[in-house]
Design an enzyme around this catalytic site. Structure first.
Site, PDB file in Angstrom:
ATOM      1  N   HIS A 124     -56.378  42.761  -4.621  1.00  0.00           N
ATOM      2  CA  HIS A 124     -55.631  43.744  -5.421  1.00  0.00           C
ATOM      3  C   HIS A 124     -56.318  43.825  -6.782  1.00  0.00           C
ATOM      4  O   HIS A 124     -56.889  42.842  -7.252  1.00  0.00           O
ATOM      5  CB  HIS A 124     -54.204  43.207  -5.574  1.00  0.00           C
ATOM      6  N   ASP A 201     -53.096  34.410  -5.201  1.00  0.00           N
ATOM      7  CA  ASP A 201     -52.220  35.544  -5.462  1.00  0.00           C
ATOM      8  C   ASP A 201     -51.206  35.576  -4.318  1.00  0.00           C
ATOM      9  O   ASP A 201     -51.529  35.966  -3.192  1.00  0.00           O
ATOM     10  CB  ASP A 201     -53.058  36.830  -5.508  1.00  0.00           C
ATOM     11  N   GLN A 204     -47.746  38.804  -1.930  1.00  0.00           N
ATOM     12  CA  GLN A 204     -47.294  39.257  -0.610  1.00  0.00           C
ATOM     13  C   GLN A 204     -47.023  38.103   0.353  1.00  0.00           C
ATOM     14  O   GLN A 204     -46.748  38.341   1.529  1.00  0.00           O
ATOM     15  CB  GLN A 204     -48.325  40.219   0.010  1.00  0.00           C
ATOM     16  N   LYS A 227     -40.693  41.703  -5.635  1.00  0.00           N
ATOM     17  CA  LYS A 227     -41.044  41.900  -4.220  1.00  0.00           C
ATOM     18  C   LYS A 227     -40.268  40.947  -3.316  1.00  0.00           C
ATOM     19  O   LYS A 227     -40.460  40.927  -2.107  1.00  0.00           O
ATOM     20  CB  LYS A 227     -42.545  41.682  -4.012  1.00  0.00           C
ATOM     21  N   CYS A 366     -53.775  49.955  -4.997  1.00  0.00           N
ATOM     22  CA  CYS A 366     -54.413  49.060  -5.971  1.00  0.00           C
ATOM     23  C   CYS A 366     -55.497  48.204  -5.323  1.00  0.00           C
ATOM     24  O   CYS A 366     -55.687  47.038  -5.710  1.00  0.00           O
ATOM     25  CB  CYS A 366     -53.401  48.171  -6.680  1.00  0.00           C
TER      26      CYS A 366
END
Ligand code: PMP
Length: 408
Positions: A124, A201, A204, A227, A366
């Site tokens: 991303h 990261d 997700q 999220k 992104c």
């Protein structure tokens, strides 16, 4: 069945709304931001109605209660990700700010010209641009783990890149475009064997699969509250304590100091050293309630349910002629399906879907370099969460057939 979607859906007021008269909302955009359960909405509402005060400052009932709620949310989040101590859990605004904090504070302190940072081709922008800024400012060298045609990291190539003795390996756990679940533990272990620091990261992954940082062993983990059923404006940076201790503050101001003189200051202890100014108090408390909510359902149950949905969705989508689905097939993957529909621009696809109340995302999500890798400028992305149903996948597929008819 521990997973009762009908019951879960009742917790999300927004799912009851019609987007137009007679058209029910089919929300397939949770990778962008998830919807919020009533428990989280009520917690924020009740904070402002009953407890609102600034934290860590006043010695009055409201200030003490607000501080207690804010800090107990931090402890819940620490437990949720398997952190040893809540001192390692820093409140930020989102994943983006968490990664910028590491790049700026750890990076400027520890990196010099020529130092290698390994990223991946699927990142991303929020895990690319902060390092590109350091490339510009300091002259660090960026290397990338390539992505295969079926959307997986080339781990063999990664092991070759480790010969460059990188100082940092920073990678996404689950791809927001491909759905790929990267082998985080293996990547971290290999990075450690050459002495590199690691950053994950988790934007997700943390909302969708059990993520225990003590098992994965990474030095930093970044993720966003919004999220994972929490509010916007609150995110987390987890860091290994020795590293955080040695890092300079990211921003200066109130709360991050122990003592201030006219010409100097002493930093506060962890985690406050990195929390300058009045934070997002209600949002942090809301995130604590979101964590309670997810834990009550169970992260293992959530990941099983999402696997069922995404398997069904990928099976149905590849049946639609003209659909080119990105990412690994017939493999464990996250609940996102990005695809190209032959000849039709993703904006047109999503506009037609929107007529049926179906909310998906169109664009580069992104991840422009990843789209370059697949010679696409944009894709249409459907993403799923705990409140989505198999019936909604069917509605998506029906609507895609309409798109094909409309655009020939
Ligand atoms: N990384 C990944 C993998 C993401 O999916 C996102 C959100 N699209 C981000 C980082 C950035 O998250 P935020 O906008 O909350 O900072």
């Amino acid at each position: 069945n521990p997973f009762d979607t009908t019951k879960i859906r009742q917790d999300f007021p927004i799912l009851k709304r019609e987007v137009r008269p007679g058209v029910k909302l089919v929300y397939l955009d949770s990778a962008a931001t998830s919807q919020k359960p009533i428990q989280v909405i009520d917690a924020i509402d009740s904070f402002y109605k009953l407890t609102n005060a600034n934290i860590h400052r006043g010695i009055h009932v409201l200030a003490e209660e607000a501080t207690e709620l804010y800090e107990s949310a931090r402890q819940k989040i620490a437990n949720f990700i398997g952190a040893q101590s809540s001192r390692q859990v820093i409140y930020t605004r989102n994943t983006t700010e968490s990664i910028n904090l590491v790049a700026s504070s750890w990076g400027r302190k520890n990196l010099v010209a020529g130092d290698v940072v390994i990223l991946t081709e699927m990142e991303h922008h929020s895990n690319l641009v902060p390092w590109q800024i350091l490339q510009e400012d300091i002259g660090i060298r960026l290397e990338f783990i390539p992505v295969s045609d079926d959307g997986q990291l080339d781990i063999e190539k990664y092991h070759q890149l480790l010969d460059l003795k990188p100082k940092m390996v920073a990678f996404m756990h689950v791809s927001n475009v491909l759905g790929t679940i990267n082998p985080a533990k293996e990547i971290v272990k290999a990075a450690k064997s050459v002495g590199a620091v690691t950053l994950i990261d988790g934007a997700q992954s943390v909302p969708h699969i059990p993520v225990k940082i003590n098992e994965i062993g990474a030095d930093f983990l970044a993720f966003s509250g919004h999220k994972m059923c929490g509010p916007t404006g609150i995110g987390i940076l987890y860091g290994r304590e020795e590293l955080l201790e040695a890092m300079p503050p990211y921003m200066g101001g109130g709360d991050m100091i122990k003592r201030v003189y006219l010409r100097s200051f002493k930093s506060n202890e962890l985690p406050y050293k990195f929390e300058a100014g009045t934070p997002a108090i209600a949002e942090a408390i809301g995130l604590g309630v979101a964590v309670d909510y997810l834990e009550r359902i169970g992260m293992q149950n959530i990941s099983h349910y999402e696997r069922e949905i995404i398997e069904y969705a990928t099976d149905r989508l590849v049946e639609v002629s003209g659909v080119k689905l990105l990412g690994p097939l017939n493999k464990e993957r996250g609940a996102v399906a990005s695809f190209d529909l032959f000849n039709v621009h993703p904006h047109d696809v999503s506009q037609v879907l929107d007529m049926d109340g179906i909310a998906v995302r169109a664009g580069h999500h992104c991840a422009m370099p990843l789209h370059d890798r697949f010679q696409l400028t944009a894709t249409t992305r459907a993403s799923f969460y705990i409140y989505n149903t198999i019936e909604e996948v069917d509605l998506l597929v029906d609507s895609l057939h309409k798109v094909k008819k409309l655009f020939g």
